[in-house]
Design a protein around this motif. Structure first.
Motif, PDB file in Angstrom:
ATOM      1  N   GLU A  12       0.833  -1.209   0.000  1.00 10.25           N
ATOM      2  CA  GLU A  12       0.000   0.000   0.000  1.00 10.25           C
ATOM      3  C   GLU A  12       0.866   1.257   0.000  1.00 10.25           C
ATOM      4  O   GLU A  12       0.547   2.233  -0.681  1.00 10.25           O
ATOM      5  CB  GLU A  12      -0.959   0.009   1.183  1.00 10.25           C
ATOM      6  CG  GLU A  12      -1.945   1.161   1.148  1.00 10.25           C
ATOM      7  CD  GLU A  12      -2.773   1.253  -0.129  1.00 10.25           C
ATOM      8  OE1 GLU A  12      -3.131   2.390  -0.511  1.00 10.25           O
ATOM      9  OE2 GLU A  12      -3.047   0.214  -0.774  1.00 10.25           O
ATOM     10  N   ALA A  13       1.972   1.250   0.741  1.00  7.83           N
ATOM     11  CA  ALA A  13       2.883   2.402   0.746  1.00  7.83           C
ATOM     12  C   ALA A  13       3.496   2.606  -0.638  1.00  7.83           C
ATOM     13  O   ALA A  13       3.609   3.743  -1.115  1.00  7.83           O
ATOM     14  CB  ALA A  13       3.969   2.204   1.795  1.00  7.83           C
ATOM     15  N   ILE A  14       3.884   1.521  -1.301  1.00  8.35           N
ATOM     16  CA  ILE A  14       4.452   1.601  -2.648  1.00  8.35           C
ATOM     17  C   ILE A  14       3.396   2.122  -3.621  1.00  8.35           C
ATOM     18  O   ILE A  14       3.663   3.015  -4.428  1.00  8.35           O
ATOM     19  CB  ILE A  14       4.993   0.226  -3.091  1.00  8.35           C
ATOM     20  CG1 ILE A  14       6.214  -0.150  -2.247  1.00  8.35           C
ATOM     21  CG2 ILE A  14       5.339   0.235  -4.577  1.00  8.35           C
ATOM     22  CD1 ILE A  14       6.618  -1.612  -2.381  1.00  8.35           C
ATOM     23  N   ARG A  15       2.188   1.591  -3.541  1.00 11.37           N
ATOM     24  CA  ARG A  15       1.109   2.025  -4.431  1.00 11.37           C
ATOM     25  C   ARG A  15       0.818   3.505  -4.231  1.00 11.37           C
ATOM     26  O   ARG A  15       0.671   4.264  -5.186  1.00 11.37           O
ATOM     27  CB  ARG A  15      -0.159   1.207  -4.200  1.00 11.37           C
ATOM     28  CG  ARG A  15      -1.219   1.444  -5.280  1.00 11.37           C
ATOM     29  CD  ARG A  15      -2.533   0.778  -4.945  1.00 11.37           C
ATOM     30  NE  ARG A  15      -3.293   1.524  -3.957  1.00 11.37           N
ATOM     31  CZ  ARG A  15      -3.944   2.664  -4.209  1.00 11.37           C
ATOM     32  NH1 ARG A  15      -3.925   3.195  -5.397  1.00 11.37           N
ATOM     33  NH2 ARG A  15      -4.597   3.268  -3.249  1.00 11.37           N
ATOM     34  N   THR A  16       0.774   3.951  -2.979  1.00 12.79           N
ATOM     35  CA  THR A  16       0.509   5.355  -2.674  1.00 12.79           C
ATOM     36  C   THR A  16       1.593   6.255  -3.268  1.00 12.79           C
ATOM     37  O   THR A  16       1.296   7.306  -3.841  1.00 12.79           O
ATOM     38  CB  THR A  16       0.399   5.562  -1.153  1.00 12.79           C
ATOM     39  OG1 THR A  16      -0.701   4.776  -0.666  1.00 12.79           O
ATOM     40  CG2 THR A  16       0.194   7.019  -0.794  1.00 12.79           C
ATOM     41  N   ALA A  17       2.853   5.840  -3.138  1.00 15.34           N
ATOM     42  CA  ALA A  17       3.958   6.619  -3.712  1.00 15.34           C
ATOM     43  C   ALA A  17       3.840   6.690  -5.231  1.00 15.34           C
ATOM     44  O   ALA A  17       4.002   7.759  -5.829  1.00 15.34           O
ATOM     45  CB  ALA A  17       5.294   6.009  -3.307  1.00 15.34           C
ATOM     46  N   VAL A  19       1.121   6.346  -7.097  1.00 14.00           N
ATOM     47  CA  VAL A  19      -0.029   7.184  -7.448  1.00 14.00           C
ATOM     48  C   VAL A  19       0.344   8.662  -7.299  1.00 14.00           C
ATOM     49  O   VAL A  19      -0.027   9.500  -8.122  1.00 14.00           O
ATOM     50  CB  VAL A  19      -1.264   6.819  -6.597  1.00 14.00           C
ATOM     51  CG1 VAL A  19      -2.367   7.855  -6.731  1.00 14.00           C
ATOM     52  CG2 VAL A  19      -1.779   5.437  -6.982  1.00 14.00           C
ATOM     53  N   GLY A  20       1.122   8.986  -6.263  1.00 10.13           N
ATOM     54  CA  GLY A  20       1.575  10.365  -6.068  1.00 10.13           C
ATOM     55  C   GLY A  20       2.467  10.840  -7.198  1.00 10.13           C
ATOM     56  O   GLY A  20       2.307  11.962  -7.698  1.00 10.13           O
ATOM     57  N   TRP A  21       3.429   9.996  -7.608  1.00 12.63           N
ATOM     58  CA  TRP A  21       4.296  10.370  -8.725  1.00 12.63           C
ATOM     59  C   TRP A  21       3.486  10.526 -10.015  1.00 12.63           C
ATOM     60  O   TRP A  21       3.727  11.420 -10.808  1.00 12.63           O
ATOM     61  CB  TRP A  21       5.412   9.348  -8.935  1.00 12.63           C
ATOM     62  CG  TRP A  21       6.550   9.528  -7.982  1.00 12.63           C
ATOM     63  CD1 TRP A  21       7.233  10.674  -7.715  1.00 12.63           C
ATOM     64  CD2 TRP A  21       7.140   8.523  -7.172  1.00 12.63           C
ATOM     65  NE1 TRP A  21       8.212  10.434  -6.779  1.00 12.63           N
ATOM     66  CE2 TRP A  21       8.177   9.129  -6.429  1.00 12.63           C
ATOM     67  CE3 TRP A  21       6.894   7.165  -6.996  1.00 12.63           C
ATOM     68  CZ2 TRP A  21       8.969   8.423  -5.547  1.00 12.63           C
ATOM     69  CZ3 TRP A  21       7.692   6.473  -6.109  1.00 12.63           C
ATOM     70  CH2 TRP A  21       8.714   7.100  -5.390  1.00 12.63           C
ATOM     71  N   ALA A  27       4.467   9.825 -16.193  1.00 13.56           N
ATOM     72  CA  ALA A  27       3.492   9.112 -17.023  1.00 13.56           C
ATOM     73  C   ALA A  27       3.313   7.651 -16.614  1.00 13.56           C
ATOM     74  O   ALA A  27       2.202   7.141 -16.579  1.00 13.56           O
ATOM     75  CB  ALA A  27       3.899   9.198 -18.488  1.00 13.56           C
ATOM     76  N   ASN A  28       4.385   6.963 -16.317  1.00 16.99           N
ATOM     77  CA  ASN A  28       4.316   5.542 -15.991  1.00 16.99           C
ATOM     78  C   ASN A  28       5.309   5.238 -14.870  1.00 16.99           C
ATOM     79  O   ASN A  28       6.347   4.630 -15.110  1.00 16.99           O
ATOM     80  CB  ASN A  28       4.615   4.710 -17.237  1.00 16.99           C
ATOM     81  CG  ASN A  28       4.332   3.249 -17.036  1.00 16.99           C
ATOM     82  OD1 ASN A  28       3.549   2.871 -16.178  1.00 16.99           O
ATOM     83  ND2 ASN A  28       4.974   2.413 -17.823  1.00 16.99           N
ATOM     84  N   PRO A  29       5.016   5.658 -13.638  1.00 23.25           N
ATOM     85  CA  PRO A  29       5.985   5.488 -12.555  1.00 23.25           C
ATOM     86  C   PRO A  29       6.196   4.019 -12.189  1.00 23.25           C
ATOM     87  O   PRO A  29       5.247   3.236 -12.129  1.00 23.25           O
ATOM     88  CB  PRO A  29       5.346   6.244 -11.392  1.00 23.25           C
ATOM     89  CG  PRO A  29       3.879   6.201 -11.674  1.00 23.25           C
ATOM     90  CD  PRO A  29       3.761   6.234 -13.177  1.00 23.25           C
ATOM     91  N   ILE A  30       7.444   3.652 -11.997  1.00 27.83           N
ATOM     92  CA  ILE A  30       7.804   2.310 -11.532  1.00 27.83           C
ATOM     93  C   ILE A  30       8.890   2.437 -10.479  1.00 27.83           C
ATOM     94  O   ILE A  30       9.692   3.359 -10.506  1.00 27.83           O
ATOM     95  CB  ILE A  30       8.264   1.382 -12.677  1.00 27.83           C
ATOM     96  CG1 ILE A  30       9.399   2.017 -13.477  1.00 27.83           C
ATOM     97  CG2 ILE A  30       7.115   0.999 -13.581  1.00 27.83           C
ATOM     98  CD1 ILE A  30       9.997   1.112 -14.530  1.00 27.83           C
ATOM     99  N   ASN A  51      -5.982   0.700 -13.507  1.00 23.85           N
ATOM    100  CA  ASN A  51      -6.859   1.063 -12.388  1.00 23.85           C
ATOM    101  C   ASN A  51      -6.075   1.509 -11.156  1.00 23.85           C
ATOM    102  O   ASN A  51      -6.599   1.497 -10.045  1.00 23.85           O
ATOM    103  CB  ASN A  51      -7.766  -0.116 -12.030  1.00 23.85           C
ATOM    104  CG  ASN A  51      -8.678  -0.484 -13.179  1.00 23.85           C
ATOM    105  OD1 ASN A  51      -9.296   0.381 -13.779  1.00 23.85           O
ATOM    106  ND2 ASN A  51      -8.748  -1.763 -13.493  1.00 23.85           N
ATOM    107  N   ASP A  52      -4.798   1.847 -11.353  1.00 23.05           N
ATOM    108  CA  ASP A  52      -3.897   2.278 -10.277  1.00 23.05           C
ATOM    109  C   ASP A  52      -3.710   1.228  -9.188  1.00 23.05           C
ATOM    110  O   ASP A  52      -3.486   1.563  -8.022  1.00 23.05           O
ATOM    111  CB  ASP A  52      -4.349   3.610  -9.668  1.00 23.05           C
ATOM    112  CG  ASP A  52      -4.119   4.779 -10.610  1.00 23.05           C
ATOM    113  OD1 ASP A  52      -3.315   4.643 -11.547  1.00 23.05           O
ATOM    114  OD2 ASP A  52      -4.734   5.843 -10.391  1.00 23.05           O
TER     115      ASP A  52
END
Length: 81
Positions: A12-17, A19-21, A27-30, A51-52
């Motif tokens: 969840e922390a990775i997903r939140t980061a 989504v923030g970027w 455009a396509n954060p990894i 769907n993020d």
């Protein structure tokens, strides 16, 4: 994605980061995982699907990610583990 084995809190922390970027215009954060999640011998990355939701990404290089380096190695930006 079922292959992701990181703890729920970390995912969840990775997903939140990510989504923030994305909201900041990436455009396509990894984010690099720095390990081989899928067994192909190449380190993998975390990214977002349409769907993020957090997904495993293969076949990219660290220079295409949101990782940053301080000259002593490569660290994940944003402090995600």
């Amino acid at each position: 994605m079922a292959d992701i084995t990181t703890r729920d809190e970390s995912r969840e922390a990775i997903r939140t980061a990510l989504v923030g970027w994305k909201a900041d215009g990436v455009a396509n954060p990894i984010i690099p995982v720095y390990s081989d999640l899928d067994g192909d011998g190449v380190p993998d990355f975390y990214g977002l699907d349409d769907n993020d939701q957090l997904v495993q990404v293969s076949g990219v290089t660290v220079v295409d990610s949101v990782a940053v380096s301080d000259g002593c190695g490569i660290e994940q930006a944003g402090g995600a583990d």
